[in-house]
Design an enzyme around this catalytic site. Structure first.
Site, PDB file in Angstrom:
ATOM      1  N   SER A  24      45.896  17.290  60.330  1.00 13.93           N
ATOM      2  CA  SER A  24      46.136  18.497  59.849  1.00 13.93           C
ATOM      3  C   SER A  24      47.316  18.826  58.448  1.00 13.93           C
ATOM      4  O   SER A  24      47.316  19.634  57.933  1.00 13.93           O
ATOM      5  CB  SER A  24      46.136  19.835  60.464  1.00 13.93           C
ATOM      6  OG  SER A  24      45.464  19.694  61.893  1.00 13.93           O
ATOM      7  N   HIS A  82      39.235  15.446  57.764  1.00 15.51           N
ATOM      8  CA  HIS A  82      40.037  16.502  58.941  1.00 15.51           C
ATOM      9  C   HIS A  82      38.667  17.693  59.276  1.00 15.51           C
ATOM     10  O   HIS A  82      38.078  18.057  58.329  1.00 15.51           O
ATOM     11  CB  HIS A  82      41.105  17.430  57.770  1.00 15.51           C
ATOM     12  CG  HIS A  82      41.556  18.343  58.063  1.00 15.51           C
ATOM     13  ND1 HIS A  82      41.756  19.927  57.808  1.00 15.51           N
ATOM     14  CD2 HIS A  82      41.997  18.421  59.453  1.00 15.51           C
ATOM     15  CE1 HIS A  82      42.664  20.481  58.316  1.00 15.51           C
ATOM     16  NE2 HIS A  82      42.769  20.069  59.559  1.00 15.51           N
ATOM     17  N   GLU A  90      36.237  17.982  56.335  1.00 15.36           N
ATOM     18  CA  GLU A  90      37.416  17.695  55.008  1.00 15.36           C
ATOM     19  C   GLU A  90      37.703  16.188  54.496  1.00 15.36           C
ATOM     20  O   GLU A  90      38.097  15.896  55.112  1.00 15.36           O
ATOM     21  CB  GLU A  90      38.563  18.875  54.194  1.00 15.36           C
ATOM     22  CG  GLU A  90      38.472  20.064  54.284  1.00 15.36           C
ATOM     23  CD  GLU A  90      39.549  20.702  54.394  1.00 15.36           C
ATOM     24  OE1 GLU A  90      39.481  21.993  54.143  1.00 15.36           O
ATOM     25  OE2 GLU A  90      40.873  20.011  54.809  1.00 15.36           O
ATOM     26  N   ASN A 143      43.592  25.522  54.570  1.00 13.65           N
ATOM     27  CA  ASN A 143      43.832  25.763  55.261  1.00 13.65           C
ATOM     28  C   ASN A 143      45.519  26.200  54.378  1.00 13.65           C
ATOM     29  O   ASN A 143      45.832  26.986  54.178  1.00 13.65           O
ATOM     30  CB  ASN A 143      44.472  24.778  56.277  1.00 13.65           C
ATOM     31  CG  ASN A 143      44.012  24.881  57.375  1.00 13.65           C
ATOM     32  OD1 ASN A 143      43.219  25.565  57.806  1.00 13.65           O
ATOM     33  ND2 ASN A 143      44.907  23.309  58.271  1.00 13.65           N
TER      34      ASN A 143
HETATM   35  P1  NAI Z   1      45.800  16.555  71.898  1.00 16.74           P
HETATM   36  O1  NAI Z   1      47.610  16.694  72.081  1.00 16.74           O
HETATM   37  O2  NAI Z   1      44.942  17.324  72.955  1.00 16.74           O
HETATM   38  O3  NAI Z   1      45.009  14.991  71.418  1.00 16.74           O
HETATM   39  C1  NAI Z   1      45.781  13.692  71.009  1.00 16.74           C
HETATM   40  C2  NAI Z   1      45.529  12.612  72.148  1.00 16.74           C
HETATM   41  O4  NAI Z   1      46.402  11.389  71.353  1.00 16.74           O
HETATM   42  C3  NAI Z   1      46.457  12.425  74.119  1.00 16.74           C
HETATM   43  O5  NAI Z   1      45.247  12.749  73.787  1.00 16.74           O
HETATM   44  C4  NAI Z   1      47.331  11.611  73.410  1.00 16.74           C
HETATM   45  O6  NAI Z   1      47.101  11.196  75.227  1.00 16.74           O
HETATM   46  C5  NAI Z   1      46.521  10.691  72.395  1.00 16.74           C
HETATM   47  N1  NAI Z   1      47.831   9.980  71.446  1.00 16.74           N
HETATM   48  C6  NAI Z   1      48.816  10.160  71.145  1.00 16.74           C
HETATM   49  N2  NAI Z   1      49.224   9.027  71.191  1.00 16.74           N
HETATM   50  C7  NAI Z   1      48.484   8.234  70.844  1.00 16.74           C
HETATM   51  C8  NAI Z   1      48.188   6.026  69.989  1.00 16.74           C
HETATM   52  N3  NAI Z   1      49.691   6.133  69.940  1.00 16.74           N
HETATM   53  N4  NAI Z   1      47.038   6.066  70.873  1.00 16.74           N
HETATM   54  C9  NAI Z   1      45.560   6.278  70.832  1.00 16.74           C
HETATM   55  N5  NAI Z   1      46.072   7.605  71.412  1.00 16.74           N
HETATM   56  C10 NAI Z   1      46.976   8.835  70.993  1.00 16.74           C
HETATM   57  O7  NAI Z   1      45.443  16.987  70.100  1.00 16.74           O
HETATM   58  P2  NAI Z   1      44.667  17.481  69.600  1.00 16.74           P
HETATM   59  O8  NAI Z   1      45.165  18.522  68.982  1.00 16.74           O
HETATM   60  O9  NAI Z   1      43.606  16.332  69.973  1.00 16.74           O
HETATM   61  O10 NAI Z   1      45.108  16.826  67.831  1.00 16.74           O
HETATM   62  C11 NAI Z   1      45.393  15.100  67.629  1.00 16.74           C
HETATM   63  C12 NAI Z   1      45.116  15.661  65.761  1.00 16.74           C
HETATM   64  O11 NAI Z   1      44.723  15.942  65.311  1.00 16.74           O
HETATM   65  C13 NAI Z   1      46.265  15.925  65.461  1.00 16.74           C
HETATM   66  O12 NAI Z   1      46.634  15.370  64.244  1.00 16.74           O
HETATM   67  C14 NAI Z   1      46.212  16.927  64.691  1.00 16.74           C
HETATM   68  O13 NAI Z   1      46.895  17.669  63.152  1.00 16.74           O
HETATM   69  C15 NAI Z   1      44.561  17.206  64.789  1.00 16.74           C
HETATM   70  N6  NAI Z   1      44.006  17.968  64.384  1.00 16.74           N
HETATM   71  C16 NAI Z   1      44.260  19.264  65.689  1.00 16.74           C
HETATM   72  C17 NAI Z   1      43.225  20.863  64.783  1.00 16.74           C
HETATM   73  C18 NAI Z   1      43.701  21.527  66.661  1.00 16.74           C
HETATM   74  O14 NAI Z   1      42.665  22.905  66.681  1.00 16.74           O
HETATM   75  N7  NAI Z   1      43.689  21.362  67.744  1.00 16.74           N
HETATM   76  C19 NAI Z   1      42.799  21.043  64.223  1.00 16.74           C
HETATM   77  C20 NAI Z   1      42.254  20.044  63.403  1.00 16.74           C
HETATM   78  C21 NAI Z   1      43.176  18.426  62.755  1.00 16.74           C
END
Ligand code: NAI
Length: 395
Positions: free
Chosen positions: A122, A143, A155, A199
Site C-alpha cells: 500500500s 494493489h 490498482e 488512498n
Molecule cells: P498479514 O500480516 O495478515 O500477512 C502477512 C503474511 O506475510 C504473514 O502470514 C507472514 O507470515 C507472511 N510473511 C512475512 N514474511 C514473509 C516472507 N519472507 N515470505 C513469505 N511470507 C512472509 O498482512 P496483510 O494485511 O495481509 O498485508 C499484506 C500486504 O498487503 C502488505 O504489504 C500490506 O501493506 C498490503 N495491503 C494490506 C491491506 C489491508 O487492508 N490489510 C490493504 C491493501 C494492501
C-alpha cells in the site's frame, strides 16, 4: 483467459488468502507460500472456508464444487522451489521494504524467465522493490482492497522500470479475477507515487479531520457534537470513523504522507495524545468514544448532540478534488473518470469530479480560506483545479 496458468501468492495472511481465493475462482492453479507451515495452513483454511460458504449459497456456478476448486490449490514454505513453475507472483508479505526486496530477488533468481512479480504494497515504492532484483522490467504493483473478494478495485501500478508487456499482462490478469460484489474495476496507475490513486486522493482529508479534532478540543466540545456536523450524511462521521479505523493507523498514515508528500500531514495534538495513551478506538474499547457497549449508544449520542459547526462535508469533496487534480497533474492517472470510478470501486463512495465540474470555482475559494484558517498551504487549490483545466482530461 490470459496466457497464464500458475499464480503464486506469497504471504498467506489477510490479503494473501483473499487473493488466493479469487485467483482459484478465476480458474488458475494457485500455490500459497508463507514462511511457516502453520501460516500456510491457516491461510489455506481461510480460502477453503470462503469457497465452501459460496458453495453452500450456490454461488460457485453450475456443476462447480468447492472440492474441484480446492484441488487447484497447493501449499509451500519454499519460495525457491514453488516459484519454478509460476507465471506470476502476487506478493502480500508484511509491509517491510527489506523483505519485499529480498523475496522479489528470490523470485527473479529462481523463477522462469517470464515470471512477473506483482506487489500488493500500500505504501512502498514499486521501483525500489524491483530495483536490485535483476529484472525490474518484470516488477509492478497490484494493489487490492480489503476484503479482496468483496472490494471491486485493483490498482495496477507501473514502476519506473516496468515494461509495457508486464504492465499490460498484469492488467489483463487483474481483469480475470472475480469479485463477489459486482464487476471488478482495474485502475491503471501510470506513476509510482505515494498512495497510488484512491488512498492518495483521500489522504489530505485527514489533515482536515485532524484540524477539526484539535479545534473541537480547544473549544471544549463533545466529540458527538463534531460528528453531528455530518448530519447523518456519512456512513460513519469523523470521530466514529477514526475510532473504527484505529487512531494508531491514522497517525501512522499521516506520518507516512508527511515524509512522502508534505510536512502539512503532521498529525495533530488530539490524535497524537490518544495514540500515546493507547486509546486507539474500537479495538481497545476507547478512543474518541467509549465502545464498551457497542456502536448503538454512540450513534444515539450523536443524533441528540448539538452540531459543532466545525466539520463540513463539502470541504472534504473540495480537498479530494484538489488532490485528484494533483493526481492528473503528476500523470498518475490519465483522466478523471478513472479516478472517480476507482474511488467508487475502492471506497464505495463517489469521487469528487462529478460534482467538482460545476463547483470548482466555489470550492477553490473555500480551499484558499481553509488554507488561511488552518495555516496548511497544502490545501491551496492547484492551477488545474482553479482554472477548471481538469475538465478537458476526462479519459
Ligand atoms: P498479514 O500480516 O495478515 O500477512 C502477512 C503474511 O506475510 C504473514 O502470514 C507472514 O507470515 C507472511 N510473511 C512475512 N514474511 C514473509 C516472507 N519472507 N515470505 C513469505 N511470507 C512472509 O498482512 P496483510 O494485511 O495481509 O498485508 C499484506 C500486504 O498487503 C502488505 O504489504 C500490506 O501493506 C498490503 N495491503 C494490506 C491491506 C489491508 O487492508 N490489510 C490493504 C491493501 C494492501
Amino acid at each position: 483467459m490470459v496466457d497464464v496458468e500458475n499464480i503464486l501468492v506469497l504471504g498467506a495472511g489477510l490479503m494473501g488468502s483473499g487473493i488466493a481465493q479469487v485467483s482459484l475462482m478465476a480458474g488458475y492453479n494457485v500455490t500459497l507460500v508463507d514462511i511457516k507451515q502453520e501460516f500456510v495452513d491457516k491461510g489455506a483454511s481461510g480460502v477453503e472456508n470462503g469457497i465452501k460458504k459460496l458453495e453452500s449459497k450456490g454461488k460457485l456456478g453450475e456443476g462447480v464444487t468447492a472440492d474441484d476448486i480446492m484441488a487447484r490449490l497447493s501449499k509451500s514454505i519454499s519460495l525457491e522451489d514453488a516459484v519454478k513453475n509460476a507465471d506470476i507472483v502476487i506478493e502480500a508479505v508484511v509491509e517491510r521494504m527489506d523483505i519485499k526486496k529480498q523475496v522479489c530477488k528470490t523470485v527473479m533468481d529462481n523463477g522462469p524467465d517470464h515470471v512477473i512479480f506483482a506487489s500488493n504494497t500500500s505504501t512502498m515504492s514499486i521501483t525500489e522493490i524491483g530495483k536490485d532484483s535483476g529484472a525490474p522490467d518484470r516488477v509492478c504493483g497490484m494493489h487490492f482492497f480489503n476484503p479482496v473478494p468483496l472490494m471491486r478495485l485493483i490498482e495496477v501500478i507501473r514502476g519506473e522500470d516496468t515494461s509495457d508487456d508486464t504492465f499490460e499482462k498484469t492488467m489483463a490478469i487483474a481483469e480475470t479475477l472475480p469479485c463477489l460484489r459486482g464487476d471488478r474495476y482495474i485502475a491503471p496507475v501510470l506513476k509510482d507515487r505515494p498512495g497510488f490513486i484512491v488512498n492518495r486522493m483521500n489522504a489530505p482529508v485527514q489533515i482536515y479531520l485532524s484540524w477539526c479534532f484539535d479545534q473541537a478540543a480547544k473549544k471544549g466540545l463533545d466529540w458527538a457534537q463534531l460528528d453531528a456536523d455530518a448530519g447523518g450524511k456519512m456512513p460513519m462521521p469523523p470521530c466514529m470513523l477514526t475510532d473504527f479505523v484505529g487512531i494508531d493507523t491514522m497517525v501512522h498514515v499521516m506520518n507516512y504522507y508527511k515524509e512522502t508528500l508534505s510536512p502539512d500531514f503532521e498529525p495533530g495534538e488530539t490524535i497524537t495524545k490518544l495514540n500515546e495513551e493507547g486509546n486507539l478506538g474500537q479495538k481497545t474499547g476507547k478512543g474518541f468514544y467509549d465502545w464498551s457497549e457497542g456502536k448503538d449508544p454512540i450513534k444515539s449520542k450523536i443524533k441528540e448532540a448539538e452540531p459543532a459547526g466545525l466539520f463540513d462535508l463539502f470541504t472534504t469533496f473540495a480537498i479530494m478534488l484538489n488532490e485528484g487534480c494533483r493526481i492528473l497533474d503528476e500523470g498518475i492517472a490519465s483522466g478523471y473518470k478513472i479516478i472517480d470510478d476507482a474511488n467508487m470501486a475502492g471506497m464505495n463512495a463517489p469521487g469528487p469530479f462529478g460534482a467538482g465540474k460545476k463547483n470548482y470555482e466555489d470550492w477553490s475559494k473555500l480551499l484558499d480560506n481553509l488554507a488561511d484558517k488552518t495555516g496548511k498551504d497544502y490545501f491551496r487549490p492547484i492551477e488545474l483545479m482553479k482554472t477548471g483545466g481538469f475538465k478537458k482530461m476526462r479519459k
